[in-house]
Design a protein around this motif. Sequence first.
Motif, short mmCIF file in Angstrom:
data_model
loop_
_atom_site.label_atom_id
_atom_site.label_comp_id
_atom_site.label_asym_id
_atom_site.label_seq_id
_atom_site.Cartn_x
_atom_site.Cartn_y
_atom_site.Cartn_z
N MET A 24 20.95 0.82 23.44
CA MET A 24 19.98 0.15 24.29
C MET A 24 19.72 -1.25 23.73
O MET A 24 19.69 -1.43 22.51
CB MET A 24 18.65 0.92 24.30
CG MET A 24 18.80 2.41 24.60
SD MET A 24 19.43 2.76 26.22
CE MET A 24 18.00 2.40 27.18
N ILE A 25 19.55 -2.22 24.62
CA ILE A 25 19.10 -3.54 24.20
C ILE A 25 17.77 -3.81 24.90
O ILE A 25 17.56 -3.40 26.03
CB ILE A 25 20.13 -4.65 24.49
CG1 ILE A 25 20.46 -4.77 25.96
CG2 ILE A 25 21.40 -4.44 23.65
CD1 ILE A 25 21.35 -5.96 26.32
N THR A 26 16.89 -4.50 24.20
CA THR A 26 15.56 -4.77 24.73
C THR A 26 15.59 -5.94 25.72
O THR A 26 16.59 -6.66 25.83
CB THR A 26 14.60 -5.10 23.59
OG1 THR A 26 15.10 -6.26 22.91
CG2 THR A 26 14.44 -3.92 22.63
N VAL A 99 19.85 7.35 19.64
CA VAL A 99 19.61 6.16 20.44
C VAL A 99 19.56 4.97 19.49
O VAL A 99 18.72 4.92 18.58
CB VAL A 99 18.30 6.26 21.25
CG1 VAL A 99 18.05 4.96 22.02
CG2 VAL A 99 18.34 7.45 22.18
N THR A 101 18.75 1.16 19.25
CA THR A 101 18.03 0.09 19.94
C THR A 101 18.25 -1.21 19.17
O THR A 101 18.05 -1.26 17.96
CB THR A 101 16.52 0.40 20.02
OG1 THR A 101 16.34 1.67 20.65
CG2 THR A 101 15.79 -0.68 20.81
N MET A 103 17.10 -5.15 19.08
CA MET A 103 15.97 -5.96 19.55
C MET A 103 15.83 -7.24 18.76
O MET A 103 16.37 -7.36 17.65
CB MET A 103 14.68 -5.15 19.44
CG MET A 103 14.26 -4.88 18.00
SD MET A 103 12.94 -3.68 17.84
CE MET A 103 13.89 -2.16 17.79
N TYR A 108 9.49 -6.12 17.68
CA TYR A 108 9.21 -4.90 16.93
C TYR A 108 7.74 -4.69 16.78
O TYR A 108 6.97 -5.54 16.54
CB TYR A 108 9.91 -4.95 15.57
CG TYR A 108 9.83 -3.65 14.83
CD1 TYR A 108 10.53 -2.54 15.26
CD2 TYR A 108 9.03 -3.52 13.70
CE1 TYR A 108 10.48 -1.33 14.58
CE2 TYR A 108 8.96 -2.32 13.01
CZ TYR A 108 9.67 -1.24 13.46
OH TYR A 108 9.60 -0.04 12.79
#
Length: 108
Positions: A24-26, A99, A101, A103, A108
């Motif tokens: 996942m990318i933010t 998962v 992530t 970011m 954060y």
Amino acid sequence: MEQASKIAELNDRLRCHHIGGRVMITQGIQVLDQNAIAEIIAAVSAFSDFTPDNDPWGEHDCAAMDVGEHRIIFKIDAYDREMTFASPDPADPAVTLRVLTIMLADEY
């Protein structure tokens, strides 16, 4: 194999090869230009500078780095297969969904 080593191996597999979980990318990463996104994902995949300071448990689950002008943090979390709770055994891929992530540090 020692549990932390097995977890590190599974985390590295996800981080380096995007196998064994979700990446996942933010929103902060998503709004960057495509070249920056590709550079960040490649840098996370290539990261290997784990030390006792940034990886005290030896699981390769989190680190911060600079990529170009961006401070990046990546974090791997291990959930149960339904993604409701933490995994009952993060060393067992049969009961774990990982998962990753990626970011910007200021997210954060």
